[in-house]
Design a protein around this motif. Structure first.
Motif, PDB file in Angstrom:
ATOM      1  N   THR A  26      34.796  50.431  35.889  1.00  0.00           N
ATOM      2  CA  THR A  26      35.845  49.446  35.662  1.00  0.00           C
ATOM      3  C   THR A  26      36.407  49.001  36.984  1.00  0.00           C
ATOM      4  O   THR A  26      36.314  49.684  37.995  1.00  0.00           O
ATOM      5  CB  THR A  26      37.006  50.015  34.825  1.00  0.00           C
ATOM      6  OG1 THR A  26      37.538  51.114  35.534  1.00  0.00           O
ATOM      7  CG2 THR A  26      36.556  50.441  33.466  1.00  0.00           C
ATOM      8  N   VAL A  27      36.994  47.820  36.939  1.00  0.00           N
ATOM      9  CA  VAL A  27      37.631  47.265  38.111  1.00  0.00           C
ATOM     10  C   VAL A  27      39.039  46.882  37.715  1.00  0.00           C
ATOM     11  O   VAL A  27      39.255  46.340  36.641  1.00  0.00           O
ATOM     12  CB  VAL A  27      36.887  45.991  38.566  1.00  0.00           C
ATOM     13  CG1 VAL A  27      37.541  45.416  39.798  1.00  0.00           C
ATOM     14  CG2 VAL A  27      35.431  46.309  38.832  1.00  0.00           C
ATOM     15  N   LYS A  28      39.978  47.219  38.548  1.00  0.00           N
ATOM     16  CA  LYS A  28      41.344  46.784  38.284  1.00  0.00           C
ATOM     17  C   LYS A  28      41.530  45.431  38.940  1.00  0.00           C
ATOM     18  O   LYS A  28      41.291  45.276  40.124  1.00  0.00           O
ATOM     19  CB  LYS A  28      42.313  47.759  38.956  1.00  0.00           C
ATOM     20  CG  LYS A  28      42.835  48.831  38.096  1.00  0.00           C
ATOM     21  CD  LYS A  28      44.100  49.331  38.781  1.00  0.00           C
ATOM     22  CE  LYS A  28      44.433  50.720  38.352  1.00  0.00           C
ATOM     23  NZ  LYS A  28      45.587  51.212  39.112  1.00  0.00           N
ATOM     24  N   VAL A  29      41.964  44.462  38.163  1.00  0.00           N
ATOM     25  CA  VAL A  29      42.226  43.145  38.728  1.00  0.00           C
ATOM     26  C   VAL A  29      43.608  42.708  38.270  1.00  0.00           C
ATOM     27  O   VAL A  29      43.970  42.913  37.120  1.00  0.00           O
ATOM     28  CB  VAL A  29      41.177  42.122  38.240  1.00  0.00           C
ATOM     29  CG1 VAL A  29      41.474  40.754  38.814  1.00  0.00           C
ATOM     30  CG2 VAL A  29      39.786  42.559  38.639  1.00  0.00           C
ATOM     31  N   SER A  30      44.353  42.137  39.166  1.00  0.00           N
ATOM     32  CA  SER A  30      45.682  41.707  38.759  1.00  0.00           C
ATOM     33  C   SER A  30      45.578  40.445  37.918  1.00  0.00           C
ATOM     34  O   SER A  30      44.675  39.626  38.102  1.00  0.00           O
ATOM     35  CB  SER A  30      46.568  41.465  39.967  1.00  0.00           C
ATOM     36  OG  SER A  30      46.312  40.186  40.482  1.00  0.00           O
ATOM     37  N   LEU A  53      43.338  36.741  38.031  1.00  0.00           N
ATOM     38  CA  LEU A  53      42.607  36.200  36.884  1.00  0.00           C
ATOM     39  C   LEU A  53      43.054  34.789  36.572  1.00  0.00           C
ATOM     40  O   LEU A  53      42.237  33.906  36.310  1.00  0.00           O
ATOM     41  CB  LEU A  53      42.880  37.069  35.659  1.00  0.00           C
ATOM     42  CG  LEU A  53      41.932  38.212  35.436  1.00  0.00           C
ATOM     43  CD1 LEU A  53      42.295  38.906  34.140  1.00  0.00           C
ATOM     44  CD2 LEU A  53      40.517  37.697  35.354  1.00  0.00           C
ATOM     45  N   ASP A  54      44.364  34.598  36.603  1.00  0.00           N
ATOM     46  CA  ASP A  54      44.890  33.277  36.294  1.00  0.00           C
ATOM     47  C   ASP A  54      44.396  32.256  37.295  1.00  0.00           C
ATOM     48  O   ASP A  54      44.089  31.122  36.943  1.00  0.00           O
ATOM     49  CB  ASP A  54      46.426  33.306  36.274  1.00  0.00           C
ATOM     50  CG  ASP A  54      46.945  33.956  34.999  1.00  0.00           C
ATOM     51  OD1 ASP A  54      46.123  34.144  34.077  1.00  0.00           O
ATOM     52  OD2 ASP A  54      48.134  34.275  34.927  1.00  0.00           O
ATOM     53  N   LEU A  55      44.332  32.711  38.536  1.00  0.00           N
ATOM     54  CA  LEU A  55      43.842  31.826  39.580  1.00  0.00           C
ATOM     55  C   LEU A  55      42.408  31.398  39.267  1.00  0.00           C
ATOM     56  O   LEU A  55      42.040  30.223  39.328  1.00  0.00           O
ATOM     57  CB  LEU A  55      43.887  32.570  40.915  1.00  0.00           C
ATOM     58  CG  LEU A  55      43.789  31.707  42.159  1.00  0.00           C
ATOM     59  CD1 LEU A  55      45.078  30.920  42.324  1.00  0.00           C
ATOM     60  CD2 LEU A  55      43.529  32.573  43.380  1.00  0.00           C
ATOM     61  N   LEU A  56      41.595  32.390  38.912  1.00  0.00           N
ATOM     62  CA  LEU A  56      40.204  32.113  38.559  1.00  0.00           C
ATOM     63  C   LEU A  56      40.125  31.139  37.399  1.00  0.00           C
ATOM     64  O   LEU A  56      39.343  30.194  37.408  1.00  0.00           O
ATOM     65  CB  LEU A  56      39.523  33.414  38.136  1.00  0.00           C
ATOM     66  CG  LEU A  56      38.746  34.173  39.190  1.00  0.00           C
ATOM     67  CD1 LEU A  56      38.112  35.400  38.580  1.00  0.00           C
ATOM     68  CD2 LEU A  56      37.665  33.285  39.772  1.00  0.00           C
ATOM     69  N   LEU A  57      40.967  31.416  36.414  1.00  0.00           N
ATOM     70  CA  LEU A  57      40.964  30.597  35.214  1.00  0.00           C
ATOM     71  C   LEU A  57      41.319  29.156  35.569  1.00  0.00           C
ATOM     72  O   LEU A  57      40.702  28.208  35.080  1.00  0.00           O
ATOM     73  CB  LEU A  57      41.983  31.171  34.227  1.00  0.00           C
ATOM     74  CG  LEU A  57      41.855  30.708  32.789  1.00  0.00           C
ATOM     75  CD1 LEU A  57      40.501  31.083  32.237  1.00  0.00           C
ATOM     76  CD2 LEU A  57      42.943  31.331  31.945  1.00  0.00           C
ATOM     77  N   PHE A  77      41.657  45.422  32.982  1.00  0.00           N
ATOM     78  CA  PHE A  77      42.427  44.711  33.980  1.00  0.00           C
ATOM     79  C   PHE A  77      43.889  44.979  33.772  1.00  0.00           C
ATOM     80  O   PHE A  77      44.362  45.040  32.657  1.00  0.00           O
ATOM     81  CB  PHE A  77      42.177  43.211  33.870  1.00  0.00           C
ATOM     82  CG  PHE A  77      40.764  42.864  34.205  1.00  0.00           C
ATOM     83  CD1 PHE A  77      40.392  42.693  35.512  1.00  0.00           C
ATOM     84  CD2 PHE A  77      39.816  42.772  33.208  1.00  0.00           C
ATOM     85  CE1 PHE A  77      39.087  42.393  35.820  1.00  0.00           C
ATOM     86  CE2 PHE A  77      38.512  42.477  33.505  1.00  0.00           C
ATOM     87  CZ  PHE A  77      38.145  42.287  34.818  1.00  0.00           C
ATOM     88  N   THR A  78      44.576  45.128  34.840  1.00  0.00           N
ATOM     89  CA  THR A  78      46.001  45.343  34.686  1.00  0.00           C
ATOM     90  C   THR A  78      46.731  44.518  35.700  1.00  0.00           C
ATOM     91  O   THR A  78      46.182  44.064  36.692  1.00  0.00           O
ATOM     92  CB  THR A  78      46.373  46.807  34.929  1.00  0.00           C
ATOM     93  OG1 THR A  78      45.923  47.143  36.237  1.00  0.00           O
ATOM     94  CG2 THR A  78      45.749  47.719  33.936  1.00  0.00           C
ATOM     95  N   ASP A  79      47.973  44.330  35.393  1.00  0.00           N
ATOM     96  CA  ASP A  79      48.835  43.605  36.287  1.00  0.00           C
ATOM     97  C   ASP A  79      49.291  44.585  37.357  1.00  0.00           C
ATOM     98  O   ASP A  79      49.907  45.582  37.052  1.00  0.00           O
ATOM     99  CB  ASP A  79      50.026  43.125  35.463  1.00  0.00           C
ATOM    100  CG  ASP A  79      50.849  42.142  36.238  1.00  0.00           C
ATOM    101  OD1 ASP A  79      51.584  41.402  35.621  1.00  0.00           O
ATOM    102  OD2 ASP A  79      50.740  42.148  37.477  1.00  0.00           O
TER     103      ASP A  79
END
Lengths: 176, 1077
Positions: free
Chosen positions: B337-341, B345-349, B298-300
């Motif tokens: 792999t999937v790139k996710v910002s 992720l923070d939103l999910l968290l 995952f990357t920003d």
């Protein structure tokens, strides 16, 4: 949409230039979420309203201006709450069953507005929106985008710019 | 107006970046395997894509460059050109140029690079690397495979073979090809034969082990084995590390022309299924397989234009996809792999956190339900479901937490190219081995770990490993290895960089430490090696004889330490001379969650990060003392400023006067304060959320965290709190100084506690850091110096007053000598005396001073007539010339230490030396210095411990001003009068010099010698000396006058440092030196 711009454009009849909105100013409508503060009705552009909450648990934020009521947990996001009464220089209000927090989104930030109540959602044609005038009681012009005429009521349309909301600017100081 | 390539710019940039990364990787591979067509094709393809996309967006120069590159590659592909190091270099140069262009475009600047020279260079290299020109050029790493001897058997072998076959055993011939790059190939064959002996009898190995060890070019060998086991078993035992190919054939006998003949069967097909995967084939399939199963990257996405990481990840996946699946050495399953910002992720968290909280609501419902319902089955069922849900929610939470973790491989892989380039540049033969690239670290760590690793790798290549010739001489493998490894252990991640080079040279470090005066030889002798290694982290420390363009400046290690510390990590060193060095970086598993201590004020809960907490204590109201309006406590002899958290956050405390008061002692840097709270609520792991995201930074708060019940607690920012305490004290002491002076005097006993820091118990390194910290103090005076400021003014005022009166009254009043001494001391030390008493004391002081002055006059007259002072002193004190010499040497060590600290603090080279040390009666001092009525500046430093006295830095007024100019870097002669800053600079200066010198005295004499706080006097020489004597009320019969020279650039400023000890103390000190030197 920047309400400020739209209103200004409508007034100077330059709206035709804005590409998409080909209609005349008469046909453009804005929707406002309105609330009452003492005897005056205020409106916030509905496009900026994220959601409306009942009064939640608010955590006081030390070392911040008085009008920052604190922070709340909005689904894991920590967002500040502005006590609109204090921000506009009104005496402190009471928390009642009607007390609401209007969560607005502006400049990518979410901010809660603590208001005494949420009154209505109204549609006003842009033609019925006048620029801010000295007539209006209570609130400094800096907070106001315009004044909407709806039926026989006047609704003060609020400027939701972030600095106006959150910063302890000169504006706020002169009012307080 | 920024430069833009139009709407396709972003696509182009992203693609070009990916292509470049891929090219870099493949070219490295090509250098190793110049004949691998697959790699050449990959490179060719990527260069071609680059050419077309550059042309598409209108970067014609770039396209042209790529075209020429393509030509060169074409030659290699068609085998008309040979891959020489020059070729690889020019290819890399092209990549660098292309990167530059791309970076410029990405930042909105029109590229202006002149690509012509490079284009010409490509053509040149293209010509030079033509096969016909190079003739029989052989790439250095490629070894010609030896002809394999045909299998032949001796008659005895044949008979045992037949016998075995008759017994129904299998005879298998294994032809094993070792990777050409493998070291010590004969060991491989040895290993395999040992393996095979376990499952059967080896009939024959050829070439023999001896032959193989003699010729490192042999990379194919055969083993004939008689075994009961299956062919798969044989294969497994042959399949060790760095084996390229294994071919098994069954040997049978056939009847031919009536004779039994030996026949070699066709290669046995080995089913490499399950049994294969658990073998020892780590380097290949298995690691890729595991990478594919869990390497989600995952990357920003906010920094995709510049981020190396992003493209690295792409490459990671692309490289694997691009390579042919059936290529026997790089069999790679698809890496999905999937790139996710990070934002997503923070939103999910957040949402999962909410889920956990919402779920906790069910517990309340369940309790209610149990009260009001009798339906046991329903309640149990409800409880089960509820618990299941809570488990799932928690799993989800940890799962998402884990997605913040990124494999370190993407950082490691960048260094392949770096090591190659560095090694070539330094003409060293270095191989980089990467291990544990699947180990996952928090994205935050991944983002910044590159730099410390870069420094460590540069160091390893430049200083760590030896040149090939030297290695051969030492009997080491010619090719040095640098290993990057990462692994997890407990709650920590370890990242190691090791080399098999020289190892750290303890003696060189020691030498440098002494040279730089970071520690004395004696202190070093008592240190562990590991302590000594830690010196390399000190800024500016380098043992390198030559500064190269990549290292030797002594900056790198300091950077490493700083960055790692910032991430709450640590660095440790393992090294053995001649064997190599290993740096181990340790990081916490995740940075998103931190442990914190929860405290409460009224109903508000605050979190203090545990990393800032030193201890928690309970005190009672009576423990709190007030100094200058600040609340302090005496914590084990140390004065600790207190801050009431309730005052900081602006509410009333719920504490009652008789309550025990909980205090959290928090520290930042070397400063600490005690935080008074209402109650301690225990330790908790919290997730940090920023306040800036929706609001702004708030003074004193580091962020917020959401607790299990959904409520918010605020996280305190200890650093700003400490700073605020200090600045408040500053303000207060300025505002109320006059009032305070009038009100009361500060008990001098308080000073002692403030300077309680026991220097002698500190390790050398700590001292070094303590010296560094002084810098902070000098920048922003802390409370200690504030106290002093106030005290000085008082003193100066008093002295002036006293002097004035003194002059008026001259020698009239004579008081009782015995009464004089105690009264003088009480005047200074007891602060709470009534004013009437003060007046009385003042009278006595006046008397004492006139007495002293009279005596002084007599003494001066006497000593002038004495003549040879040294012998006179020698008789009195039992001090020889040698002793004075020792004294001088020891003082100079102190001066050098002080110079080092000063240079560091002022970041300019300042030298300090004490050319002359003289023992003299106090009365003689004015003779050395000049007129008693000249204005002087004196800074006194009281000495405590087993030695009593004062250290005095005495400067002519103008010299003092010059020194202030020097310290602040002002132009010459710009200081004309003493300012607050000037005074504090001179005080700090004395503090540093005094502490350094007294430290050395303490060390050399085995006495406890401690400096007190500096006190400033600005007056006529006579008054300055008087004040020293009065202040400390010690009979200073003798003074040690040390002429002290400050050197800065071309300037030289000479002042005098004086030790005014009690006679007994002086004797003890000299004796101490004698027995220890």
């Amino acid at each position: 949409m920047d309400l400020n711009k739209v209103i200004k454009n409508a007034k100077t009849s330059e709206i035709q230039d804005i590409g998409a909105s080909e209609q005349s100013a008469e046909n453009v409508e804005i929707q406002l979420v309105s609330f009452m503060l003492d005897d005056v009705e205020y409106g916030v552009d509905i496009l900026q309203v994220h959601e409306i909450l009942r009064y939640p648990e608010i955590t006081r934020l030390p070392n911040t201006p008085k009008f920052i009521k604190g922070v709340i947990n909005l689904r894991g996001n920590v967002i500040p709450v502005v006590d609109v009464r204090i921000r506009f220089g009104f005496p402190k209000g009471k928390i009642t069953d009607l007390t609401r927090i209007i969560v607005v989104e502006t400049s990518g930030k979410q901010v809660g507005l603590l208001v005494d109540n949420v009154y209505q959602v109204v549609r006003i044609p842009l033609a019925n929106v006048d620029p801010p005038s000295e007539l209006i009681t209570g609130v400094s012009e800096d907070f106001i985008t315009g004044i909407g005429r709806f039926q026989d009521r006047l609704i003060v349309i609020l400027n939701m710019s972030l600095s106006i909301l959150l910063e302890d600017s000169e504006v706020a100081k002169t009012i307080n | 107006m920024t430069f833009s390539l139009g709407e396709y710019q972003d696509i182009f940039l992203e693609e070009a970046d990916e292509l470049l990364q891929e090219l870099n990787k493949n070219v490295l591979e090509l250098e190793r395997n110049p004949d691998d067509e697959e790699i050449i094709n990959n490179i060719f393809r990527a260069a071609h894509s680059l050419k077309s996309s550059a042309a598409f967006v209108g970067l014609n120069d770039l396209s042209d460059l790529a075209h020429r590159l393509e030509n060169l590659l074409q030659g290699i592909r068609d085998k008309t050109n040979v891959v020489t190091p020059d070729v690889v270099d020019v290819i890399f140069k092209c990549f660098d140029m292309i990167s530059e262009v791309i970076e410029l475009v990405a930042s909105g600047v029109e590229p202006h690079q002149d690509l012509k020279p490079l284009q010409e260079r490509i053509n040149e290299v293209n010509e030079l690397s033509r096969k016909e020109k190079l003739g029989d050029y052989k790439p250095e790493r490629k070894q010609p495979p030896k002809e394999i001897v045909k299998t032949t058997f001796t008659s005895s072998e044949v008979s045992s073979l037949k016998e075995a076959l008759a017994q129904g055993k299998d005879v298998i011939e294994a032809t094993i090809t070792i990777e050409p790059s493998a070291q010590m190939k004969w060991v491989k064959s040895q290993l395999i034969s040992t393996n095979l002996e376990r499952i059967g009898d080896i009939l024959k190995i050829f070439p023999s082990l001896e032959e193989m060890s003699a010729d490192s070019n042999i990379n194919v060998f055969k083993i004939v084995i008689i075994t009961d086991s299956q062919a798969e078993q044989v294969y497994k035992n042959c399949d060790i590390d760095q084996i390229e190919k294994i071919e098994l054939r069954r040997i049978t006998t056939v009847k031919k022309d009536g004779k039994e003949a030996i026949k070699l069967g066709a290669p046995i097909e080995i089913e490499l299924t399950k049994s294969f995967a658990n073998g020892n084939n780590e380097n290949r399939e298995q690691s890729y397989a595991s990478a594919s199963s869990n390497s989600y990257s995952f990357t920003d996405d906010s920094d995709s234009s510049s981020g190396d990481e992003d493209s690295d990840i792409n490459i990671f996946e692309r490289r694997k996809n691009d390579l042919p699946v059936d290529h026997d050495r790089r069999k790679t399953p698809m890496l999905k792999t999937v790139k996710v910002s990070i934002d997503k992720l923070d939103l999910l968290l957040n949402n999962v956190g909410e889920l956990v909280i919402a779920n906790s609501g069910f517990y309340r419902l369940y309790e209610e339900l149990r009260k009001y319902s009798n339906n046991k089955t329903l309640i149990t069922e409800f409880k089960n479901r509820m618990e299941q849900m809570s488990r799932i929610a928690k799993d989800l939470q940890t799962g998402i937490m884990k997605t913040r973790m990124v494999p370190i491989g993407q950082v490691f892989s960048r260094f392949n190219r770096l090591v190659r380039d560095l090694a070539r540049e330094h003409k060293k033969n270095v191989e980089l081995i990467i291990k544990g690239e699947d180990t996952e670290l928090d994205k935050k760590v991944i983002d910044v770990i590159g730099e410390p690793l870069l420094h460590l790798i540069r160091n390893a290549v430049d200083h760590g490993v030896e040149p090939a010739e030297e290695r051969v001489k030492l009997g080491k493998p010619e090719v040095a290895t640098i290993t990057l490894n990462a692994y997890q252990g407990g709650n920590q991640i370890f990242v190691e960089i090791s080399d098999d080079g020289r190892g750290l040279d303890v003696d060189a470090i020691k030498k440098k430490v002494i040279e730089k005066n970071l520690a004395t030889p004696e202190a070093l002798a008592n240190m562990d090696d590991s302590d000594i290694y830690n010196f390399i982290f000190i800024p500016g420390f380098s043992t390198a004889k030559v500064i190269t363009d990549i290292s030797g400046r002594g900056v790198g290690m300091n950077v490493v330490k700083e960055i790692v510390n910032e991430l709450n990590g640590t660095v440790s060193i393992e090294t053995e001379k001649g064997m190599g060095t290993r740096f181990i970086l340790t990081f916490p598993l995740t940075l998103a969650i931190i442990p914190a201590i929860m405290v409460k004020v009224r109903r508000e809960v605050y979190a203090i990060p545990l990393s800032d907490v030193i201890e928690t204590i309970k005190i009672s109201n009576t423990d709190i003392a007030t100094i200058e309006g600040h609340e302090v406590i005496n914590l084990r002899g140390e004065i600790l400023s207190l801050l009431r958290l309730n005052e900081f956050i602006g509410i009333k405390s719920a504490l009652k006067p008789d309550d025990k008061i909980p205090v959290v002692v928090v520290g930042f840097g070397n400063r600490k304060i005690g935080l008074i709270v209402d109650s301690l609520e225990g330790k908790m792991e919290i997730v940090i959320k920023s306040l800036e995201q929706n609001y702004t930074t708030v003074e004193g708060l580091a962020g917020a965290s959401i607790l299990g019940d959904g409520s918010i607690c605020l996280i305190l920012d200890i650093q700003t709190m400490i700073n605020r305490v200090i600045s408040q004290q500053e303000k207060l002491s300025q505002e109320e100084r006059e009032k305070l002076i009038a009100d009361r005097l500060v008990d001098s006993a308080d000073y002692e506690d403030m300077e309680e820091e026991d220097y002698s118990s500190m390790s050398k390194l700590d001292k070094q850091f303590a010296a560094e910290e002084l810098k902070l103090q000098s920048e922003k005076p802390n409370y200690i110096s504030d106290v002093i400021v106030f005290d000085d003014e008082k003193n100066i005022e008093e002295e002036k007053e006293a002097l004035a009166e003194d002059e008026e009254l001259s020698e009239e009043k004579i008081q009782d000598n015995e009464e004089m001494a105690p009264s003088v001391s009480s005047q200074v030390s007891s602060g709470d005396e009534k004013i009437e008493e003060d007046e009385e004391i003042e009278e006595k002081v006046k008397g004492a001073l006139s007495e002293f002055k009279e005596e002084l006059k007599q003494n001066i007259a006497r000593s002038l007539s004495i003549g040879d002072f040294d012998s006179h002193i020698g008789d009195e004190l039992g001090i020889s010339k040698e002793d004075i010499n020792d004294f001088s040497i020891i003082s100079n060590i102190g001066a050098a230490n002080a110079a080092e600290s000063l240079s560091k603090i002022l970041s300019k080279r300042i030298d300090l030396s004490i050319p002359e040390v003289r023992f003299t009666p106090v009365e003689k001092i004015p003779d050395f210095l000049g007129g008693l009525n000249e204005p002087y500046i004196g800074v006194m430093l009281g000495i405590e411990g087993e030695m009593n006295g004062t250290l005095l830095l005495l400067l002519k007024e103008q010299t003092g001003f010059d020194l202030i100019d020097m310290l602040y870097g002002y132009k010459n002669q710009s200081t004309k009068e003493l300012s607050e800053d000037g005074i504090s600079a001179l005080k700090e200066l004395t503090n540093i010099i005094g502490s350094s010198i007294l430290n050395v005295y303490a060390e050399k004499s085995n006495m406890i010698v401690k400096p007190n706080v500096p006190v400033f006097v600005h007056d006529f020489l006579q008054a300055v000396i008087d004040s020293v004597l009065v202040m400390h009320n010690i009979e200073h019969d003798y003074a040690v006058v040390m002429e002290t020279a400050f050197f800065f650039e071309d300037e030289q400023i000479i002042g005098n440092l004086m030790l005014l000890p009690e006679t007994e103390s002086l004797k003890l000190l000299v004796k101490g030196f004698k027995s220890n030197v």
